[in-house]
Design a protein around this motif. Structure first.
Motif, PDB file in Angstrom:
ATOM      1  N   GLN A  42       0.843  -1.190   0.000  1.00 32.13           N
ATOM      2  CA  GLN A  42       0.000   0.000   0.000  1.00 32.13           C
ATOM      3  C   GLN A  42       0.884   1.247   0.000  1.00 32.13           C
ATOM      4  O   GLN A  42       1.842   1.334   0.768  1.00 32.13           O
ATOM      5  N   HIS A  85      -3.931  -7.876   3.851  1.00 33.25           N
ATOM      6  CA  HIS A  85      -4.273  -6.684   3.088  1.00 33.25           C
ATOM      7  C   HIS A  85      -3.857  -5.486   3.926  1.00 33.25           C
ATOM      8  O   HIS A  85      -3.816  -5.570   5.162  1.00 33.25           O
ATOM      9  N   GLU A  87      -4.654  -1.285   4.333  1.00 33.57           N
ATOM     10  CA  GLU A  87      -5.415  -0.089   3.965  1.00 33.57           C
ATOM     11  C   GLU A  87      -4.950   1.054   4.854  1.00 33.57           C
ATOM     12  O   GLU A  87      -4.551   0.846   6.007  1.00 33.57           O
ATOM     13  N   SER A 132      -9.947  -4.618   3.536  1.00 30.72           N
ATOM     14  CA  SER A 132     -10.711  -3.559   4.191  1.00 30.72           C
ATOM     15  C   SER A 132     -10.704  -2.332   3.296  1.00 30.72           C
ATOM     16  O   SER A 132      -9.852  -2.193   2.407  1.00 30.72           O
ATOM     17  N   GLY A 133     -11.677  -1.447   3.532  1.00 33.05           N
ATOM     18  CA  GLY A 133     -11.765  -0.221   2.748  1.00 33.05           C
ATOM     19  C   GLY A 133     -12.355   0.893   3.583  1.00 33.05           C
ATOM     20  O   GLY A 133     -13.303   0.682   4.343  1.00 33.05           O
TER      21      GLY A 133
END
Length: 330
Positions: A42, A85, A87, A132-133
């Protein structure tokens, strides 16, 4: 203005750094070997750092991005679970990291130098969270949990801690397996790719997050077992793409102006087992990683129709799974 592409290959523990010109041609800038299997990446909100998750010694590596786009390691921060992930919040103050295998969700602060710090919160009751967002107004975090057939919704507090809004949990079809999210640039909708039935759910971006549509990624009559992977939308919000690993395709959907209706368009054969792909910052190119081909492919996106035109393919490391693109302003 320069555009850079980062490709993570966990099986060979490598990141390949490429420059991309205005015609979509890639030139290798740097090849890094990491101290573990590299997966999620990221870019920081200010564009100065790249955050990378590794295993089996679970950690987040903070890299400084040079004016050329090359990476130099700044810190390694240990975390208690596999990073699936990464974010960031819209202000770049926090990292949100779900762990599929350990079933938890971690919150890491980012210091004034852009370095990821040790977790300040670990939520441990999720079943296979995959991504996740952050909401458009930076107030909520959406977490698709593949093993629950639910998208959990958390309030992001001023101190970075998350508080679940249980009443707003979003339930998908049974056995759908919600996996990855994409958000419409006009702030009206978000989209959830479901891994296990290879579908996309379209939701209103406003509480109570009503589902507006469910679309198949595979064509009617497809005989392969559904196994969807990744989802992205162009910066202008007109075209959405999803990857499916059993068929090794990228599926194109046109998006209506308000963002709430998808129209299925063509499916494009791509690299074998496209676990990850991305769209460049200009919206002109799509890059797909073949987890079983050890190559990435570059496609030109037609500005009007969204049709993909294959340009070239490039060898990378073993088992590429993640592609991140970044613009460096001169």
């Amino acid at each position: 203005m320069k555009q850079v592409v980062y490709v993570a290959s966990p099986e060979s523990k490598q990141i390949h750094v490429w420059s991309m010109d205005e015609k979509g041609k890639l030139t290798l800038l740097q090849q890094l070997t990491l101290p573990g299997e590299v997966q999620p990446m990221q870019i920081s909100r200010d564009g100065r750092h790249l955050y990378v998750g590794i295993r089996p010694d679970f950690a987040i590596i903070t890299y400084l991005i040079s004016a050329e786009g090359k990476l130099s390691q700044q810190a390694i921060t240990a975390i208690p679970a596999t990073p699936t992930h990464i974010e960031t919040d819209n202000q770049g103050r926090w990292l949100f990291i779900p762990s599929y295998h350990q079933g938890n969700l971690m919150v890491l602060p980012v210091d004034q130098q852009g370095i990821a710090q040790s977790p300040i919160q670990v939520i441990g009751d999720l079943k296979h969270p995959h991504a996740s967002g952050v909401s458009f107004d930076n107030s909520h975090l959406f977490v698709p949990c593949l093993g629950e057939d639910q998208i959990r919704v958390y309030t992001i507090n001023d101190n970075g801690h998350l508080t679940e809004q249980v009443a707003y949990r979003i339930t998908t079809n049974e056995g759908a397996g919600p996996r990855h999210l994409a958000f419409s640039p006009n702030h009206t909708a978000f989209y959830c790719l479901n891994e296990l039935d290879a579908t996309i759910n379209v939701y209103s971006a406003f509480e109570p997050y009503q589902q507006k549509q469910n679309c198949d990624i595979l064509a009617a009559g497809a005989v392969c077992k559904p196994w969807a992977a990744d989802i992205h939308i162009t910066p202008n919000g007109r075209h959405l793409y999803a990857s499916e690993r059993s068929a090794s395709i990228i599926r194109h959907f046109e998006v209506t102006a308000e963002g709430l209706v998808l129209t299925p368009m063509a499916a494009y054969a791509t690299e074998t087992q496209p676990r990850g792909f991305n769209i460049d910052q200009s919206g002109h190119f799509l890059l797909a990683a073949g987890q079983k081909s050890d190559h990435i492919a570059v496609y030109k996106i037609d500005a009007v129709t969204g049709v993909l035109q294959a340009l070239d393919r490039y060898p990378v490391g073993k088992g590429p799974m993640w592609i991140t693109t970044h613009i460096i302003e001169n």
